[in-house]
Motif scaffolding. Structure first.
Motif, PDB file in Angstrom:
ATOM      1  N   GLY A  41       0.802  -1.210   0.000  1.00 52.88           N
ATOM      2  CA  GLY A  41       0.000   0.000   0.000  1.00 52.88           C
ATOM      3  C   GLY A  41       0.828   1.250   0.000  1.00 52.88           C
ATOM      4  O   GLY A  41       0.307   2.348  -0.104  1.00 52.88           O
ATOM      5  N   GLU A  42       2.167   1.115   0.112  1.00 53.03           N
ATOM      6  CA  GLU A  42       3.028   2.275   0.188  1.00 53.03           C
ATOM      7  C   GLU A  42       3.843   2.432  -1.075  1.00 53.03           C
ATOM      8  O   GLU A  42       4.884   3.058  -1.099  1.00 53.03           O
ATOM      9  CB  GLU A  42       3.967   2.148   1.388  1.00 53.03           C
ATOM     10  CG  GLU A  42       3.190   2.078   2.698  1.00 53.03           C
ATOM     11  CD  GLU A  42       4.000   1.423   3.777  1.00 53.03           C
ATOM     12  OE1 GLU A  42       5.103   0.937   3.477  1.00 53.03           O
ATOM     13  OE2 GLU A  42       3.544   1.404   4.914  1.00 53.03           O
ATOM     14  N   THR A  43       3.451   1.798  -2.140  1.00 52.78           N
ATOM     15  CA  THR A  43       4.163   1.931  -3.393  1.00 52.78           C
ATOM     16  C   THR A  43       3.409   2.858  -4.306  1.00 52.78           C
ATOM     17  O   THR A  43       2.296   3.275  -4.028  1.00 52.78           O
ATOM     18  CB  THR A  43       4.305   0.551  -4.058  1.00 52.78           C
ATOM     19  OG1 THR A  43       2.993   0.025  -4.240  1.00 52.78           O
ATOM     20  CG2 THR A  43       5.133  -0.390  -3.234  1.00 52.78           C
ATOM     21  N   ASN A  44       4.026   3.158  -5.410  1.00 52.79           N
ATOM     22  CA  ASN A  44       3.365   4.052  -6.361  1.00 52.79           C
ATOM     23  C   ASN A  44       2.175   3.361  -6.989  1.00 52.79           C
ATOM     24  O   ASN A  44       2.180   2.178  -7.249  1.00 52.79           O
ATOM     25  CB  ASN A  44       4.340   4.487  -7.453  1.00 52.79           C
ATOM     26  CG  ASN A  44       5.300   5.545  -6.952  1.00 52.79           C
ATOM     27  OD1 ASN A  44       5.025   6.189  -5.949  1.00 52.79           O
ATOM     28  ND2 ASN A  44       6.399   5.714  -7.636  1.00 52.79           N
ATOM     29  N   ALA A  45       1.145   4.090  -7.244  1.00 52.12           N
ATOM     30  CA  ALA A  45      -0.041   3.568  -7.906  1.00 52.12           C
ATOM     31  C   ALA A  45      -0.029   4.019  -9.341  1.00 52.12           C
ATOM     32  O   ALA A  45       0.343   5.114  -9.682  1.00 52.12           O
ATOM     33  CB  ALA A  45      -1.317   4.029  -7.211  1.00 52.12           C
ATOM     34  N   SER A 569      -8.762  -5.383  -0.006  1.00 51.19           N
ATOM     35  CA  SER A 569      -7.549  -4.674  -0.433  1.00 51.19           C
ATOM     36  C   SER A 569      -6.762  -4.123   0.744  1.00 51.19           C
ATOM     37  O   SER A 569      -5.589  -3.778   0.593  1.00 51.19           O
ATOM     38  CB  SER A 569      -7.928  -3.532  -1.386  1.00 51.19           C
ATOM     39  OG  SER A 569      -8.630  -2.508  -0.705  1.00 51.19           O
ATOM     40  N   ASN A 570      -7.368  -4.024   1.921  1.00 47.51           N
ATOM     41  CA  ASN A 570      -6.629  -3.579   3.098  1.00 47.51           C
ATOM     42  C   ASN A 570      -5.529  -4.552   3.487  1.00 47.51           C
ATOM     43  O   ASN A 570      -4.623  -4.187   4.238  1.00 47.51           O
ATOM     44  CB  ASN A 570      -7.593  -3.384   4.282  1.00 47.51           C
ATOM     45  CG  ASN A 570      -8.411  -2.116   4.159  1.00 47.51           C
ATOM     46  OD1 ASN A 570      -7.984  -1.032   4.553  1.00 47.51           O
ATOM     47  ND2 ASN A 570      -9.609  -2.248   3.605  1.00 47.51           N
ATOM     48  N   LEU A 571      -5.603  -5.779   2.994  1.00 49.38           N
ATOM     49  CA  LEU A 571      -4.564  -6.759   3.309  1.00 49.38           C
ATOM     50  C   LEU A 571      -3.228  -6.393   2.676  1.00 49.38           C
ATOM     51  O   LEU A 571      -2.203  -6.993   3.025  1.00 49.38           O
ATOM     52  CB  LEU A 571      -4.993  -8.152   2.838  1.00 49.38           C
ATOM     53  CG  LEU A 571      -6.167  -8.784   3.591  1.00 49.38           C
ATOM     54  CD1 LEU A 571      -6.571 -10.087   2.921  1.00 49.38           C
ATOM     55  CD2 LEU A 571      -5.783  -9.028   5.042  1.00 49.38           C
ATOM     56  N   ARG A 572      -3.201  -5.442   1.758  1.00 47.80           N
ATOM     57  CA  ARG A 572      -1.931  -5.070   1.130  1.00 47.80           C
ATOM     58  C   ARG A 572      -0.985  -4.421   2.128  1.00 47.80           C
ATOM     59  O   ARG A 572       0.215  -4.324   1.870  1.00 47.80           O
ATOM     60  CB  ARG A 572      -2.181  -4.128  -0.042  1.00 47.80           C
ATOM     61  CG  ARG A 572      -2.683  -2.746   0.324  1.00 47.80           C
ATOM     62  CD  ARG A 572      -2.962  -1.946  -0.935  1.00 47.80           C
ATOM     63  NE  ARG A 572      -3.392  -0.579  -0.677  1.00 47.80           N
ATOM     64  CZ  ARG A 572      -4.634  -0.205  -0.530  1.00 47.80           C
ATOM     65  NH1 ARG A 572      -5.599  -1.117  -0.598  1.00 47.80           N
ATOM     66  NH2 ARG A 572      -4.950   1.060  -0.322  1.00 47.80           N
TER      67      ARG A 572
END
Length: 706
Positions: A41-45, A569-572
């Protein structure tokens, strides 16, 4: 002596040339050093809202991941290479330093003429993408990152995360009235389904007319605009739209189908609405106390991604008995609606028009408009007209066998059966207590109080995810508590005005922000003002209320599927491949479907003649549940609450996640900004501080602010 004589020493040869460093593109520090985020979740989207990981260097490809331990297996220690002699004339030198307790190697560039001070430095405050730490004072001024870069921090020699900076407009950006107005309108239009679909389900279930539906829709738009303005100003201050949530839909349907409402005569709608208002007001007061008392700051320790993911996913999965059975009443319209939305949101999502991915952003309104137009043409062409049959005649009064055979298609496929648009006034101002004085029943209020906790869990996940996209840092626990407390006050307003559900942060906010790349607080506030103006036009509510039921059901199938996916998706933020997390999430989801099914089927025989449609049968559990003590109110509360899928998912997940051992990285524990560090950093203060210097007045209330 000869050995100690310096003149007798052999003359050394030429110095070995310094190794040439590979050409590095002018990208972020993470790409230069080869670090790969551990929290996806902390990577570029990407532009499509997907999470993209940087390419893995050879050193990381050789390392074997240890999923159970939540880290990468350490490779055998390698001998430290002898650094080459310093280059002449201040040339750049690449020196490799082994990171402590890590298998990765941090590569730092430095200029000898600068004394080795250069390149990427660690932020002394120890901030990571998930939060802020207090490891020490800042080591020096920090360079402002460009729009196309990501801020990368190093903590204890390893990667802690990077903040998304692919946004067009971030939290405090105000590019101008016209761009903000356009993006605000786009933001609300992309979330149209979440705002309007719940009244189209609740009001008919209460026995309301098309005129009642029109009035409730206008009220929902008005309350959503007002509460959004309050939340962006005095709540979490994140660009999050407030409105009716699907979290409140299941308990509302359970209360609507309570046994005491089955034999009502006269205007059932107003009577049931007043009962719902009373339950929502009491539950909202409970949520307000939960937030402003600081109890939410304590509960944050128990709420993590492994808890949030199955809880929110269970909300979407719980309506499987309502979705497609309603679509089946007119398959040629409902299935086309679903296929169009899927085609726009998936197959055509990368098509841009004037720089905007209109099919991805406007998948729901585009699919609705095309299907509605096609159904109108079929209706006008006489496809659903049958000789001697009238769509306005109740089914119980139809005598002809020919008309009885086609009564379902007449009522559900035609688009001219609703008179909401014609009967709606041009101007109508929603006012509090418009349905009468609320009625307070403690058993129904307790059910809503339990649901308000689930709503708070949903909001916590939305706060964290949206802050990583739009804000400088995640909020402090005090800001989270302040946001939850204000959501409680907003739900009190929803109860007083009579929207049929509570008001909370809409879960689809995070997906909309990632897709539209619009995180400006001003744009959301301007859109809220436009929403208030639209709510005053009665014809807008009438137009929305005239959407055919089969199209509403088709859109709900997509929205509930999206809700389940957004929850998972919170599991990311955690180690999704860990067997610990897999088992916890699997058990939570399975029991969230199986346990409520036991309550819903208990005491019902195959020959039982039920007075409600089949798609509403899961919500009449209070009449036949397994709890049958002499206390009727307690039976009602236990049978109803334990038949709610999201409650079971939350209970299983929160118990297992907080009792089964696991590292913080494996669990993906939310890291919020520290209060003292946030007060020292101007960016965090500007993001979350209350306006009009109110924060200074209430600075002594440490648990609800910075």
């Amino acid at each position: 002596m000869s050995n100690s004589d310096p003149k007798a020493r052999p003359i050394p040869g030429k110095r070995p040339p310094a190794p040439e460093s590979a050409a590095m593109p002018p990208s972020s520090w993470a790409k230069k050093t080869g670090f790969r985020p551990k929290f996806s979740g902390e990577t570029n989207a990407s532009d499509s809202g997907q999470i993209s990981l940087p390419p893995r260097p050879k050193e990381q490809r050789d390392a074997q991941p240890d999923i159970e331990a939540g880290r990468v297996k350490a490779t055998p220690p390698q001998p430290l290479p002898v650094p080459p002699p310093p280059a002449v004339n201040g040339a750049d030198t690449v020196v490799a330093f082994p990171a402590e307790n890590k298998d990765q190697t941090v590569v730092k560039r430095r200029r000898d003429s600068d004394g080795g001070s250069g390149g990427a430095k660690k932020d002394g405050s120890g901030h990571g993408a998930n939060g802020a730490g207090t490891n020490g004072p800042p080591s020096g001024p920090r360079r402002a990152a460009a729009r196309n870069e990501e801020v990368i921090d190093v903590e204890d020699g390893g990667f802690t995360g990077g903040r998304h900076t692919h946004m067009k407009y971030e939290l405090r950006d105000t590019p101008g009235l016209v761009p903000i107005g356009l993006y605000g309108f786009q933001h609300y239009l992309s979330m149209l389904g979440s705002l309007i679909l719940i009244p189209l389900v609740v009001v008919p279930a209460m026995g309301g007319t098309y005129e009642d539906t029109s009035t409730v829709v206008s009220t929902v738009l008005f309350v959503s605009g007002v509460t959004t303005l309050l939340h962006t100003s005095f709540g979490s201050r994140l660009p999050l739209i407030q409105g009716p949530s699907f979290v409140y839909l299941a308990p509302a349907l359970a209360i609507i189908n309570s046994p005491e409402f089955q034999g009502l005569n006269g205007n059932n709608f107003k009577h049931i609405m007043k009962e719902l208002q009373g339950a929502i007001i009491i539950a909202s007061a409970f949520q307000t106390i939960l937030g402003y008392s600081g109890l939410m700051s304590v509960l944050l320790r128990l709420i993590n991604p492994v808890v949030v993911a199955p809880t929110i996913a269970a909300v979407g999965l719980s309506f499987y008995s309502y979705g497609f059975p309603r679509v089946g009443t007119c398959l040629e319209i409902g299935v086309v609606q679903i296929l169009l939305v899927i085609m726009f949101s998936l197959y055509l999502r990368k098509i841009s028009v004037f720089g905007h991915r209109i099919f991805l952003i406007y998948a729901v309104p585009l699919g609705l408009a095309i299907t509605w137009a096609a159904a109108f043409l079929l209706t006008e062409a006489g496809v659903y007209s049958y000789k001697g049959c009238d769509a306005n005649v109740p089914a119980s009064n139809i005598i002809s066998d020919h008309c009885r055979k086609h009564v379902s298609r007449i009522k559900h496929c035609r688009v001219d059966t609703s008179h909401a648009l014609k009967s709606s006034p041009w101007f109508r101002f929603p006012y509090p207590l418009q349905w009468g004085t609320p009625v307070f029943e403690w058993k129904m209020a307790l059910v809503m109080c339990a649901v308000s906790i689930i709503s708070s869990v949903d909001s916590v996940g939305s706060y964290h995810a949206s802050s990583l996209l739009a804000a400088s840092r995640p909020p402090t626990p005090g800001v989270v508590s302040r946001g939850i407390g204000l959501e409680g006050l907003c739900s009190v307003l929803a109860g007083l005005w009579g929207t049929g559900t509570g008001s909370t942060t809409i879960t689809e906010n995070v997906h909309t922000i990632a897709v539209t790349k619009m995180g400006s607080r001003r744009a959301v506030e301007l859109g809220a003002c436009a929403l208030i103006l639209l709510s005053l036009i009665g014809k807008v509510g009438g137009f929305i209320a005239s959407i055919p039921e089969v199209m509403v059901a088709a859109l709900l199938c997509f929205m509930w599927a999206m809700l389940a996916a957004l929850g998972l998706s919170n599991l990311r933020y955690s180690e999704a491949g860990s067997s610990r997390n897999i088992i916890i999430v699997g058990l939570s989801l399975f029991f969230s479907l199986s346990v409520p099914s036991y309550f819903q089927q208990y005491g019902i025989s195959p020959n039982t003649n039920l007075s409600v449609p089949s798609y509403l049968q899961p919500y009449i559990v209070a009449t036949h549940g397994p709890f049958r003590s002499k206390y009727g109110g307690l039976n009602y509360f236990l049978n109803t609450v334990l038949s709610l899928n999201m409650v079971i998912a939350f209970l299983v997940a929160v118990i297992l996640d907080n009792t089964v051992p696991g590292s913080q990285q494996e669990r993906g524990v939310y890291v919020w900004s520290e209060t003292e560090a946030a007060r020292r950093e101007p960016a965090i203060t500007k993001d979350y501080e209350l306006p009009f210097r109110l924060g200074r007045v209430f600075r002594w209330v440490k648990w609800v602010g910075l």
